[in-house]
Design a protein around this motif. Structure first.
Motif, PDB file in Angstrom:
ATOM      1  N   PHE A 147       0.810  -1.361   0.052  1.00 60.27           N
ATOM      2  CA  PHE A 147       0.039   0.084  -0.153  1.00 60.27           C
ATOM      3  C   PHE A 147       0.891   1.317   0.063  1.00 60.27           C
ATOM      4  CE2 PHE A 147      -2.512  -3.402   1.899  1.00 60.27           C
ATOM      5  CZ  PHE A 147      -3.487  -3.217   1.517  1.00 60.27           C
ATOM      6  N   LYS A 148       2.234   1.202  -0.214  1.00 64.20           N
ATOM      7  CA  LYS A 148       3.095   2.282   0.048  1.00 64.20           C
ATOM      8  C   LYS A 148       2.990   3.245  -0.999  1.00 64.20           C
ATOM      9  CE  LYS A 148       6.452   1.438   3.227  1.00 64.20           C
ATOM     10  NZ  LYS A 148       6.046   1.864   4.499  1.00 64.20           N
ATOM     11  N   SER A 149       2.205   2.841  -2.066  1.00 69.68           N
ATOM     12  CA  SER A 149       2.131   3.749  -2.978  1.00 69.68           C
ATOM     13  C   SER A 149       0.809   4.552  -3.039  1.00 69.68           C
ATOM     14  CB  SER A 149       2.020   3.417  -4.690  1.00 69.68           C
ATOM     15  OG  SER A 149       0.954   2.329  -4.660  1.00 69.68           O
ATOM     16  N   LYS A 150      -0.004   4.469  -2.039  1.00 69.82           N
ATOM     17  CA  LYS A 150      -1.399   5.003  -1.664  1.00 69.82           C
ATOM     18  C   LYS A 150      -1.241   6.191  -1.288  1.00 69.82           C
ATOM     19  CE  LYS A 150      -3.791   1.698  -2.828  1.00 69.82           C
ATOM     20  NZ  LYS A 150      -4.782   1.582  -4.146  1.00 69.82           N
ATOM     21  N   LYS A 151      -1.856   7.479  -1.756  1.00 68.90           N
ATOM     22  CA  LYS A 151      -1.874   8.611  -0.914  1.00 68.90           C
ATOM     23  C   LYS A 151      -2.879   8.561  -0.280  1.00 68.90           C
ATOM     24  CE  LYS A 151       0.004  11.553  -4.650  1.00 68.90           C
ATOM     25  NZ  LYS A 151       0.515  10.356  -5.578  1.00 68.90           N
ATOM     26  N   THR A 152      -4.090   7.674  -0.171  1.00 72.96           N
ATOM     27  CA  THR A 152      -4.910   7.948   0.806  1.00 72.96           C
ATOM     28  C   THR A 152      -5.427   6.344   1.348  1.00 72.96           C
ATOM     29  OG1 THR A 152      -6.887   7.867  -0.903  1.00 72.96           O
ATOM     30  CG2 THR A 152      -6.183   9.863   0.115  1.00 72.96           C
ATOM     31  N   VAL A 153      -6.052   6.164   2.222  1.00 76.35           N
ATOM     32  CA  VAL A 153      -6.361   4.847   2.728  1.00 76.35           C
ATOM     33  C   VAL A 153      -7.924   4.970   3.316  1.00 76.35           C
ATOM     34  CG1 VAL A 153      -4.280   3.774   3.223  1.00 76.35           C
ATOM     35  CG2 VAL A 153      -5.416   5.109   4.743  1.00 76.35           C
ATOM     36  N   GLY A 154      -8.732   3.849   2.978  1.00 81.26           N
ATOM     37  CA  GLY A 154     -10.135   3.795   3.683  1.00 81.26           C
ATOM     38  C   GLY A 154      -9.789   3.039   4.904  1.00 81.26           C
ATOM     39  N   ILE A 155     -10.598   3.679   6.092  1.00 78.41           N
ATOM     40  CA  ILE A 155     -10.439   3.182   7.492  1.00 78.41           C
ATOM     41  C   ILE A 155     -11.940   2.631   7.791  1.00 78.41           C
ATOM     42  CG2 ILE A 155     -10.076   3.524   9.809  1.00 78.41           C
ATOM     43  CD1 ILE A 155      -7.379   3.241   8.126  1.00 78.41           C
ATOM     44  N   ARG A 156     -12.147   1.635   8.376  1.00 82.24           N
ATOM     45  CA  ARG A 156     -13.309   1.207   9.054  1.00 82.24           C
ATOM     46  C   ARG A 156     -13.171   0.551  10.440  1.00 82.24           C
ATOM     47  NH1 ARG A 156     -17.805  -0.053   8.828  1.00 82.24           N
ATOM     48  NH2 ARG A 156     -18.485  -2.065   8.031  1.00 82.24           N
ATOM     49  N   ILE A 157     -14.177   1.067  11.249  1.00 84.91           N
ATOM     50  CA  ILE A 157     -14.050   0.563  12.687  1.00 84.91           C
ATOM     51  C   ILE A 157     -15.360   0.007  12.895  1.00 84.91           C
ATOM     52  CG2 ILE A 157     -13.684   0.819  15.083  1.00 84.91           C
ATOM     53  CD1 ILE A 157     -11.726   2.948  14.528  1.00 84.91           C
ATOM     54  N   PRO A 158     -15.846  -1.155  12.259  1.00 86.94           N
ATOM     55  CA  PRO A 158     -17.307  -1.596  12.338  1.00 86.94           C
ATOM     56  C   PRO A 158     -17.868  -1.614  13.689  1.00 86.94           C
ATOM     57  CG  PRO A 158     -15.819  -3.171  11.149  1.00 86.94           C
ATOM     58  CD  PRO A 158     -14.967  -2.144  11.923  1.00 86.94           C
ATOM     59  N   ASP A 159     -19.256  -1.272  13.805  1.00 83.90           N
ATOM     60  CA  ASP A 159     -19.812  -1.642  15.081  1.00 83.90           C
ATOM     61  C   ASP A 159     -20.278  -3.194  15.195  1.00 83.90           C
ATOM     62  OD1 ASP A 159     -21.034  -1.201  17.451  1.00 83.90           O
ATOM     63  OD2 ASP A 159     -22.884  -0.145  16.608  1.00 83.90           O
ATOM     64  N   ASN A 160     -19.027  -3.933  15.147  1.00 89.68           N
ATOM     65  CA  ASN A 160     -19.453  -5.378  14.945  1.00 89.68           C
ATOM     66  C   ASN A 160     -18.455  -6.124  15.973  1.00 89.68           C
ATOM     67  OD1 ASN A 160     -18.654  -8.234  14.045  1.00 89.68           O
ATOM     68  ND2 ASN A 160     -20.825  -8.137  13.419  1.00 89.68           N
ATOM     69  N   ALA A 161     -18.634  -6.789  17.220  1.00 84.93           N
ATOM     70  CA  ALA A 161     -17.607  -7.129  17.934  1.00 84.93           C
ATOM     71  C   ALA A 161     -16.820  -8.275  17.442  1.00 84.93           C
ATOM     72  CB  ALA A 161     -18.215  -7.691  19.367  1.00 84.93           C
ATOM     73  N   ILE A 162     -17.399  -9.043  16.318  1.00 88.80           N
ATOM     74  CA  ILE A 162     -16.485 -10.156  15.882  1.00 88.80           C
ATOM     75  C   ILE A 162     -15.486  -9.477  15.180  1.00 88.80           C
ATOM     76  CG2 ILE A 162     -16.561 -12.002  14.379  1.00 88.80           C
ATOM     77  CD1 ILE A 162     -19.409 -12.544  15.023  1.00 88.80           C
ATOM     78  N   ALA A 163     -15.694  -8.609  14.267  1.00 90.75           N
ATOM     79  CA  ALA A 163     -14.684  -7.958  13.279  1.00 90.75           C
ATOM     80  C   ALA A 163     -13.667  -7.267  14.274  1.00 90.75           C
ATOM     81  CB  ALA A 163     -15.132  -7.019  12.359  1.00 90.75           C
TER      82      ALA A 163
END
Length: 206
Positions: free
Chosen positions: A113-129
């Motif tokens: 992912f080094k070449s990525k200028k941006t990243v998508g971040i998720r913190i789901p409201d799901n305890a398993i994940a």
């Protein structure tokens, strides 16, 4: 054929979580529940697993726009550049929740992912994940198992998901019925929040 592992969201079994983490650490692919649709994921540090997901989704790894599932806000600084206070307030208000936030990529991104200028971040409201990520020690990459032309039951019913994905991945987690509405995607990499996709997350909090 993949393992089908039942995990209860209101009380995820540490033993079952560790079993899935073992598979992720060995470069395996996992279908797992989130607070939106079921996701297809792997450890973000395993290049061969990332390549496999890219092939399944029919995209080049360098061009893939997948998000990172994180356990909480504390390890975000490992993957994104310095977050200003207004941005942090938005994240704190919305997460955990059904949002994907696009943020400027940091210097410590894994090599793929080094070449990525941006990243998508998720913190789901799901305890398993979240428990999976916590036990693994770094994020898992996430892409939806849903295709636009899919029959929706295939992406919500764990047994049907297993039928469809059992020969493709290493583990399918049965975490109960999933949703079929994707996350709301918000770009926070510019000066103002920009809604890129309206999904399950309400947009009136921005």
């Amino acid at each position: 054929m993949a393992e089908l592992i039942k995990i209860y969201e209101d009380n995820p079994s540490p033993r079952q979580i560790d079993r899935v983490v073992e598979v992720l650490r060995s470069g395996g692919l996992v279908v797992y529940p989130t607070d939106t649709v079921y996701g297809l994921g792997c450890d973000i540090t395993k290049s061969r697993a990332l390549e496999k997901i890219a092939r399944i989704k029919g995209v080049k790894l360098q061009k893939a726009n997948w998000s990172f599932i994180c356990a909480d806000l504390s390890n975000l600084s490992d993957y994104v550049r310095q977050i200003d206070t207004p941005t942090f307030k938005i994240l704190k208000r919305a997460l955990p929740g059904p949002y994907t936030f696009i943020l400027p990529g940091g210097n410590n991104l894994p090599k793929d992912f080094k070449s990525k200028k941006t990243v998508g971040i998720r913190i789901p409201d799901n305890a398993i994940a979240r428990e999976l990520v916590k036990a693994l020690g770094n994020p898992i990459v996430s892409t939806s198992i849903r295709d636009e032309d899919d029959i929706l039951e295939y992406t919500t019913d764990p047994e049907l998901i297993y039928e469809k994905w059992g020969n493709i991945v290493d583990v399918v987690i049965d975490g109960g019925y999933g949703g079929n509405l994707a996350s709301t995607v918000v770009d926070l990499s510019g000066s103002e929040p920009e809604i890129l996709r309206e999904g399950k997350g309400a947009i009136d909090i921005f």
